[in-house]
Every structure is written in C-alpha cells, then in structure tokens.
Design a protein around this motif. Structure first.
Motif, PDB file in Angstrom:
ATOM      1  N   LYS A  84       0.823  -1.212   0.000  1.00 32.73           N
ATOM      2  CA  LYS A  84       0.000   0.000   0.000  1.00 32.73           C
ATOM      3  C   LYS A  84       0.858   1.263   0.000  1.00 32.73           C
ATOM      4  N   ASN A  85       0.523   2.191  -0.885  1.00 34.58           N
ATOM      5  CA  ASN A  85       1.114   3.524  -0.957  1.00 34.58           C
ATOM      6  C   ASN A  85      -0.033   4.517  -0.934  1.00 34.58           C
ATOM      7  N   THR A  86       0.155   5.635  -0.236  1.00 40.60           N
ATOM      8  CA  THR A  86      -0.900   6.643  -0.154  1.00 40.60           C
ATOM      9  C   THR A  86      -0.401   7.968  -0.719  1.00 40.60           C
ATOM     10  N   LEU A  87      -1.036   8.404  -1.785  1.00 41.01           N
ATOM     11  CA  LEU A  87      -0.767   9.687  -2.411  1.00 41.01           C
ATOM     12  C   LEU A  87      -1.718  10.702  -1.798  1.00 41.01           C
ATOM     13  N   SER A  88      -1.185  11.811  -1.289  1.00 36.08           N
ATOM     14  CA  SER A  88      -2.009  12.873  -0.702  1.00 36.08           C
ATOM     15  C   SER A  88      -1.821  14.161  -1.498  1.00 36.08           C
ATOM     16  N   ILE A  89      -2.924  14.785  -1.833  1.00 35.29           N
ATOM     17  CA  ILE A  89      -2.906  16.071  -2.533  1.00 35.29           C
ATOM     18  C   ILE A  89      -3.619  17.068  -1.635  1.00 35.29           C
ATOM     19  N   THR A  90      -2.925  18.167  -1.315  1.00 32.53           N
ATOM     20  CA  THR A  90      -3.466  19.167  -0.400  1.00 32.53           C
ATOM     21  C   THR A  90      -3.530  20.526  -1.087  1.00 32.53           C
ATOM     22  N   VAL A  91      -4.695  21.155  -1.050  1.00 37.44           N
ATOM     23  CA  VAL A  91      -4.839  22.516  -1.580  1.00 37.44           C
ATOM     24  C   VAL A  91      -4.353  23.468  -0.492  1.00 37.44           C
ATOM     25  N   VAL A  92      -3.336  24.279  -0.825  1.00 39.99           N
ATOM     26  CA  VAL A  92      -2.711  25.168   0.157  1.00 39.99           C
ATOM     27  C   VAL A  92      -2.932  26.650  -0.138  1.00 39.99           C
ATOM     28  N   GLY A  93      -3.624  26.947  -1.218  1.00 41.23           N
ATOM     29  CA  GLY A  93      -3.862  28.342  -1.581  1.00 41.23           C
ATOM     30  C   GLY A  93      -4.394  28.421  -2.994  1.00 41.23           C
ATOM     31  N   LYS A  94      -4.358  29.638  -3.547  1.00 46.25           N
ATOM     32  CA  LYS A  94      -4.803  29.806  -4.928  1.00 46.25           C
ATOM     33  C   LYS A  94      -4.087  30.981  -5.584  1.00 46.25           C
ATOM     34  N   ASN A  95      -3.991  30.905  -6.870  1.00 44.75           N
ATOM     35  CA  ASN A  95      -3.479  31.990  -7.682  1.00 44.75           C
ATOM     36  C   ASN A  95      -4.449  33.164  -7.533  1.00 44.75           C
ATOM     37  N   SER A  96      -3.946  34.380  -7.549  1.00 42.09           N
ATOM     38  CA  SER A  96      -4.820  35.551  -7.384  1.00 42.09           C
ATOM     39  C   SER A  96      -5.865  35.645  -8.499  1.00 42.09           C
ATOM     40  N   LYS A  97      -5.613  35.023  -9.650  1.00 45.79           N
ATOM     41  CA  LYS A  97      -6.560  35.046 -10.756  1.00 45.79           C
ATOM     42  C   LYS A  97      -7.625  33.951 -10.647  1.00 45.79           C
ATOM     43  N   SER A  98      -7.382  32.960  -9.803  1.00 47.16           N
ATOM     44  CA  SER A  98      -8.297  31.836  -9.678  1.00 47.16           C
ATOM     45  C   SER A  98      -9.573  32.235  -8.930  1.00 47.16           C
ATOM     46  N   LYS A  99     -10.678  31.593  -9.319  1.00 47.79           N
ATOM     47  CA  LYS A  99     -11.962  31.860  -8.675  1.00 47.79           C
ATOM     48  C   LYS A  99     -12.294  30.825  -7.601  1.00 47.79           C
ATOM     49  N   GLY A 100     -11.369  29.891  -7.328  1.00 44.66           N
ATOM     50  CA  GLY A 100     -11.682  28.853  -6.348  1.00 44.66           C
ATOM     51  C   GLY A 100     -10.472  28.062  -5.904  1.00 44.66           C
ATOM     52  N   TYR A 101     -10.746  27.001  -5.190  1.00 47.96           N
ATOM     53  CA  TYR A 101      -9.718  26.162  -4.579  1.00 47.96           C
ATOM     54  C   TYR A 101      -9.860  24.700  -5.006  1.00 47.96           C
ATOM     55  N   TYR A 102     -10.378  24.449  -6.183  1.00 53.96           N
ATOM     56  CA  TYR A 102     -10.585  23.079  -6.638  1.00 53.96           C
ATOM     57  C   TYR A 102      -9.271  22.441  -7.066  1.00 53.96           C
ATOM     58  N   VAL A 103      -9.298  21.115  -7.169  1.00 57.68           N
ATOM     59  CA  VAL A 103      -8.158  20.369  -7.703  1.00 57.68           C
ATOM     60  C   VAL A 103      -8.701  19.150  -8.436  1.00 57.68           C
ATOM     61  N   GLY A 104      -8.033  18.772  -9.505  1.00 53.44           N
ATOM     62  CA  GLY A 104      -8.431  17.587 -10.256  1.00 53.44           C
ATOM     63  C   GLY A 104      -7.209  16.798 -10.667  1.00 53.44           C
ATOM     64  N   LEU A 105      -7.238  15.509 -10.416  1.00 50.15           N
ATOM     65  CA  LEU A 105      -6.154  14.612 -10.812  1.00 50.15           C
ATOM     66  C   LEU A 105      -6.652  13.771 -11.972  1.00 50.15           C
ATOM     67  N   ASP A 106      -6.013  13.918 -13.135  1.00 52.49           N
ATOM     68  CA  ASP A 106      -6.418  13.173 -14.309  1.00 52.49           C
ATOM     69  C   ASP A 106      -5.818  11.780 -14.331  1.00 52.49           C
ATOM     70  N   ARG A 107      -4.551  11.684 -13.907  1.00 52.84           N
ATOM     71  CA  ARG A 107      -3.877  10.397 -13.989  1.00 52.84           C
ATOM     72  C   ARG A 107      -2.643  10.410 -13.115  1.00 52.84           C
ATOM     73  N   TYR A 108      -2.300   9.251 -12.572  1.00 54.82           N
ATOM     74  CA  TYR A 108      -1.024   9.091 -11.908  1.00 54.82           C
ATOM     75  C   TYR A 108      -0.518   7.676 -12.128  1.00 54.82           C
ATOM     76  N   SER A 109       0.796   7.537 -12.160  1.00 60.05           N
ATOM     77  CA  SER A 109       1.397   6.219 -12.377  1.00 60.05           C
ATOM     78  C   SER A 109       2.757   6.150 -11.698  1.00 60.05           C
ATOM     79  N   ALA A 110       3.129   4.939 -11.357  1.00 61.48           N
ATOM     80  CA  ALA A 110       4.440   4.669 -10.768  1.00 61.48           C
ATOM     81  C   ALA A 110       5.281   3.942 -11.812  1.00 61.48           C
ATOM     82  N   LEU A 111       6.492   4.431 -12.005  1.00 63.38           N
ATOM     83  CA  LEU A 111       7.392   3.819 -13.000  1.00 63.38           C
ATOM     84  C   LEU A 111       8.631   3.290 -12.329  1.00 63.38           C
TER      85      LEU A 111
END
Length: 105
Positions: free
Chosen positions: A78-105
């Motif tokens: 078992k491996n646990t990938l954690s993604i944490t939203v820590v802020g936003k760009n001044s131009k951004s309208k929100g704090y969303y995040v989306g992960l399309d794909r991840y892989s281990a090589l």
C-alpha cells in the motif's frame, strides 16, 4: 487546507522510483502540494527545503499540468498519495483540484 488521499498498491519492491502525475488546470483551481506515504515532495534551494507547490490555475480547462517526482518513496504494498490545496493563484476563482492520472514507473 483541503486534502484527499488515494491509496494504491504495488506488487513488487524497489522497481518503482518515479511518480508521474497529470493534474487538471482550470479557472477555479488552486495551488497544491503532494505527499507520498507521509513524505512531502520538496525542493532544496540554497540548502533549505521547501514544499513543491503546483499552481493548477489556467484561463481554460485542460489536463495540462504534468509533474514527475523522481526518487519518490514508493514501496511494495500500500502507498498513499495525498494532494493538499494550500492556496490559490490571485486570478483563480476557487480552490478546486483535479487529478487526471497518476502512475508509478
């Protein structure tokens, strides 16, 4: 901070050392940090360690933010990938995040 965890399983030990991610970029997405098995993805500048921050803001929506973590602390089982939203760009309208794909090589 907002975070989510993604558990994954690797069948073998010492064969995977690179973690590749593709994150969504969008007008309402935030800035994120990445951790794997409790270890933060960091960079060293002038001898000091800093968390790597990935800005997911873009004027349009696209799966365009590619990130490669060489030497990632991957292990057998078992491996646990954690993604944490820590802020936003001044131009951004929100704090969303989306992960399309991840892989281990």
């Amino acid at each position: 901070n907002i975070s989510f965890n993604l558990p994954s399983y690797l069948p073998r030990r010492n064969t995977h050392r690179v973690l590749k991610l593709i994150l969504t970029k969008a007008p309402d997405y935030g800035i994120v940090t990445i951790s794997l098995n409790g270890k933060k993805w960091q960079k060293t500048v002038n001898g000091k360690k800093y968390d790597r921050k990935l800005d997911c803001y873009s004027k349009g929506v696209s799966p365009g933010l590619k990130a490669t973590w060489s030497g990632a602390p991957l292990k057998k089982g078992k491996n646990t990938l954690s993604i944490t939203v820590v802020g936003k760009n001044s131009k951004s309208k929100g704090y969303y995040v989306g992960l399309d794909r991840y892989s281990a090589l």
